[in-house]
Write an enzyme that holds these catalytic residues in place. Structure first.
Site, short mmCIF file in Angstrom:
data_model
loop_
_atom_site.label_atom_id
_atom_site.label_comp_id
_atom_site.label_asym_id
_atom_site.label_seq_id
_atom_site.Cartn_x
_atom_site.Cartn_y
_atom_site.Cartn_z
CB CYS A 49 -0.95 -0.02 1.20
SG CYS A 49 -0.12 0.04 2.80
NE ARG A 50 0.98 8.39 1.61
CZ ARG A 50 1.42 8.79 2.80
NH1 ARG A 50 1.19 8.05 3.87
NH2 ARG A 50 2.10 9.91 2.92
#
Length: 103
Positions: free
Chosen positions: A65-66
């Site tokens: 993800c981020r």
């Protein structure tokens, strides 16, 4: 759930290894910047909408993800659904950019 660094992930990709790479961010984040994973937002995963993961419970699933928090949640959910080898990318896209954007 296991973990992998962005350097280890890049090495796998560069070596041509088969990697089930899942990006669990939102579509707008994916459009802005992605590293080639298949987009399945965390909400979809938690709702059981696994799409391309169907039937891959015995395969290694690498999720990013981020920053690593949503992907950790995705790994834990998949673990609870019988997936045997989920791998969280430490630091997510932020770590990837830090490590490889300067090259």
């Amino acid at each position: 759930m296991e973990t992998i660094t962005v350097q280890q992930l890049k090495e796998k990709i560069d070596n041509g290894e088969k990697v089930n790479l899942i990006d669990c961010r939102e579509p707008a984040e994916y459009e802005e910047y992605n590293i080639g994973g298949t987009l399945i937002p965390l909400g979809n995963i938690q709702n059981g909408d696994l799409g391309p993961l169907e039937g891959k419970q015995d395969e290694e699933i690498v999720i990013h993800c981020r920053s690593g928090k949503r992907s950790a949640a995705a790994c834990l959910y998949l673990d609870s659904q019988g997936f045997k080898k989920t791998v969280n990318v430490e630091g997510g896209v932020l770590a990837w950019r830090d490590a490889f954007e300067a090259e």
